[in-house]
Design a protein around this motif. Sequence first.
Motif, PDB file in Angstrom:
ATOM      1  N   ALA A 186      29.424  64.184 -35.732  1.00 49.89           N
ATOM      2  CA  ALA A 186      29.172  65.464 -35.079  1.00 49.89           C
ATOM      3  C   ALA A 186      30.304  65.859 -35.427  1.00 49.89           C
ATOM      4  O   ALA A 186      29.820  67.203 -36.132  1.00 49.89           O
ATOM      5  N   ILE A 187      31.095  65.184 -35.282  1.00 54.99           N
ATOM      6  CA  ILE A 187      32.255  66.454 -35.310  1.00 54.99           C
ATOM      7  C   ILE A 187      32.918  66.629 -36.659  1.00 54.99           C
ATOM      8  O   ILE A 187      33.601  67.735 -36.883  1.00 54.99           O
ATOM      9  N   PHE A 188      32.458  65.957 -37.350  1.00 55.46           N
ATOM     10  CA  PHE A 188      32.182  65.697 -39.425  1.00 55.46           C
ATOM     11  C   PHE A 188      31.431  66.983 -39.288  1.00 55.46           C
ATOM     12  O   PHE A 188      32.128  67.835 -39.642  1.00 55.46           O
ATOM     13  N   PHE A 189      30.396  67.421 -38.734  1.00 61.17           N
ATOM     14  CA  PHE A 189      29.373  68.163 -39.409  1.00 61.17           C
ATOM     15  C   PHE A 189      29.699  69.204 -38.726  1.00 61.17           C
ATOM     16  O   PHE A 189      29.804  70.644 -38.957  1.00 61.17           O
ATOM     17  N   PHE A 190      30.466  69.387 -37.619  1.00 56.29           N
ATOM     18  CA  PHE A 190      30.534  70.522 -37.344  1.00 56.29           C
ATOM     19  C   PHE A 190      31.873  71.137 -38.073  1.00 56.29           C
ATOM     20  O   PHE A 190      32.371  72.374 -38.038  1.00 56.29           O
ATOM     21  N   VAL A 191      33.100  69.935 -38.718  1.00 52.89           N
ATOM     22  CA  VAL A 191      34.077  70.940 -39.277  1.00 52.89           C
ATOM     23  C   VAL A 191      33.582  71.128 -40.572  1.00 52.89           C
ATOM     24  O   VAL A 191      33.406  72.406 -41.133  1.00 52.89           O
ATOM     25  N   VAL A 192      32.217  70.536 -40.965  1.00 47.47           N
ATOM     26  CA  VAL A 192      31.234  70.971 -41.907  1.00 47.47           C
ATOM     27  C   VAL A 192      31.017  72.771 -41.834  1.00 47.47           C
ATOM     28  O   VAL A 192      30.817  73.019 -42.866  1.00 47.47           O
ATOM     29  N   GLY A 193      30.283  72.230 -40.606  1.00 42.80           N
ATOM     30  CA  GLY A 193      29.077  73.947 -40.018  1.00 42.80           C
ATOM     31  C   GLY A 193      30.444  74.810 -40.339  1.00 42.80           C
ATOM     32  O   GLY A 193      30.185  76.269 -41.313  1.00 42.80           O
ATOM     33  N   LEU A 194      31.468  74.949 -39.817  1.00 41.00           N
ATOM     34  CA  LEU A 194      33.066  75.474 -40.200  1.00 41.00           C
ATOM     35  C   LEU A 194      33.112  76.518 -41.506  1.00 41.00           C
ATOM     36  O   LEU A 194      33.568  77.470 -41.497  1.00 41.00           O
ATOM     37  N   GLU A 195      33.642  75.114 -42.525  1.00 36.86           N
ATOM     38  CA  GLU A 195      33.523  75.555 -43.534  1.00 36.86           C
ATOM     39  C   GLU A 195      32.722  76.154 -44.200  1.00 36.86           C
ATOM     40  O   GLU A 195      33.021  77.329 -45.029  1.00 36.86           O
ATOM     41  N   ILE A 196      31.753  75.768 -43.674  1.00 35.84           N
ATOM     42  CA  ILE A 196      29.805  76.864 -44.581  1.00 35.84           C
ATOM     43  C   ILE A 196      30.066  78.126 -44.463  1.00 35.84           C
ATOM     44  O   ILE A 196      29.988  78.670 -44.987  1.00 35.84           O
ATOM     45  N   LYS A 197      30.328  77.890 -42.252  1.00 34.11           N
ATOM     46  CA  LYS A 197      30.550  79.545 -42.465  1.00 34.11           C
ATOM     47  C   LYS A 197      31.828  80.589 -42.883  1.00 34.11           C
ATOM     48  O   LYS A 197      31.755  81.605 -42.925  1.00 34.11           O
ATOM     49  N   ARG A 198      32.970  79.688 -42.883  1.00 33.08           N
ATOM     50  CA  ARG A 198      33.762  80.607 -43.348  1.00 33.08           C
ATOM     51  C   ARG A 198      33.701  81.246 -44.770  1.00 33.08           C
ATOM     52  O   ARG A 198      34.181  81.919 -45.265  1.00 33.08           O
ATOM     53  N   GLU A 199      33.173  80.428 -45.725  1.00 40.56           N
ATOM     54  CA  GLU A 199      32.226  80.625 -47.164  1.00 40.56           C
ATOM     55  C   GLU A 199      31.980  81.591 -47.302  1.00 40.56           C
ATOM     56  O   GLU A 199      31.438  82.652 -48.219  1.00 40.56           O
ATOM     57  N   LEU A 200      30.574  81.910 -45.673  1.00 44.44           N
ATOM     58  CA  LEU A 200      29.884  82.747 -45.602  1.00 44.44           C
ATOM     59  C   LEU A 200      29.988  84.476 -45.601  1.00 44.44           C
ATOM     60  O   LEU A 200      29.444  85.336 -46.036  1.00 44.44           O
ATOM     61  N   VAL A 201      31.293  83.888 -44.498  1.00 39.75           N
ATOM     62  CA  VAL A 201      31.629  86.126 -43.902  1.00 39.75           C
ATOM     63  C   VAL A 201      33.028  86.333 -44.566  1.00 39.75           C
ATOM     64  O   VAL A 201      33.029  87.192 -44.928  1.00 39.75           O
TER      65      VAL A 201
END
Length: 547
Positions: A186-201
Amino acid sequence: MPNVPKPKATAAKTRTESEDLQRSLGKKEAESPSVKPPNMSEGLQKSLGKKEAESPSIMPNVPKPKAAAAKTRTEAESPSVKPKKSKPKAKAKAKAAKGFGETKKAVEEEELPIKSMGLVGPLAYLVNAGGGSVLLLTCTALSLLLANIPATAASWANLWATPIGPAFHNGHALSLQLWVNEGLMAIFFFVVGLEIKRELVHGTLRNIKSALLPCIAAFGGMVVPMGVYLAVQAKAGAAAVYSGWAVPMATDIAFAMGVLGFFKSRLPSALSAFLLTLATVDDLGAIAVITVFFATHVKASFVIAACALTAALVLQGQKDEAPGAGVPSFLPYGFGLFAIWFCLLQGGVNADVAGVAVAAAVPANAIAPKDSEAVNEAVEASYMSFDGEEEPPNYIDHLVHYIAPYTTKIVMPFFALANCGVALGGWEGFMKACAHPAAIGVFAGLLLGKPLGIAGITWLSVQLKIGAYPRGMKAWHLAILGPLGGIGFTMSLFLAALSFPNEAVTSAAKLGILLASVLSAIVGCIAMSMAKPPKQMLPWEQEGAFA
């Protein structure tokens, strides 16, 4: 007449006359045996120097009239040699060039700064140096070894099957393996999610034009491997393992970027951004598949509670993003991650999705702490912002900087230890597992389907004028992106654990993943080693810079 050294008296007189001339003209110049008008042009200086050298007699320096001196200054400041005034755009370019050169030199010499910040600094250094991929491979090999040595095989399998903690998972305690797969990941997916949002924004995904081609490549890299897998099962008549259709669709973003990092100097920077965008969209697709297709025994009350908590965090994120809000506190997001994780675990939805849900709520435009060691990843590729000033990191940059090293050095190695212990049963068992339809389908999907999907659809899109290669990238670079996309590893192993109820089939699929990922990495390395280092572009030469 030969040159004869000046008498001391004559030299002293000459210096006195020169000083008088300097004072009369209001100029200040260092003492010298001969005086030349200040600020004269280079051509004029050479001309005077040449005349003095060719002079056959020795003459003291005679003071020039004021009119002559004024004329000399006029010649020196004529339009042909007068420097142009620096425009703001030119100043930004010059300042950016300076920063670019210094950063480039530091990278080439591997002068990665490690300041006093506890464990994070050394971990961040190892991540940047590609140590995460090496550690992941080491743990994979160790797990395979311990699972196949007769003296340790049984105890190794029993270790990961040991239940630990309270019985809140369908009336049972989570095993050590499930704590890794459903907890740490879940921590790994949290970091993946942060990187995805950073790319989107802030990154490439915020611009439809620049993100279109990588998104198309990611789509091809998901659909074609799934088609290859299903075609293999249809030909083998293995309808029982159709459930593994999603396994070869994933790309291990950390592993692929790590392999690319070893050859970064040989490749254009656009290739790294292209692969990052491709893998990010790939991860989005995998997360969507996990959420929709692998939910079992869903309990609506817990799912609704998780959605309500996510909505509350989104509101908190908007509040933290408001002007003047300051640096956000991580406490509500950390607590929300645990609460949403628990609700999804009880609700029958894969609990790791909690990490992505919370990451979506984190404010992308909030400021980072002033003492943060993070860098603004949105401008790191250009090293400097367009106005020549260094851009401060945002809150997502800050979180990724401090959490990602732990996922790379702790979570991922534990995941490899827990999930790569495939008991082969000797050479005969190895060959039997390799011949299993699930192993063949996954192997073919990753090693063949991924390159065909990524390279084929990308090339076709360029030919049809749907998209265009980013500056510096050529068609032959697709021969590098394709194999790197075939490194499924972490996400594919995760999907395999969810796809097959039978342990023997899961083991065969995992073996196919490991073999295909290793071979894909080798093929990618060979292709990158053959690439010639590109001409390095300065920031303003990149598309859109200083526009």
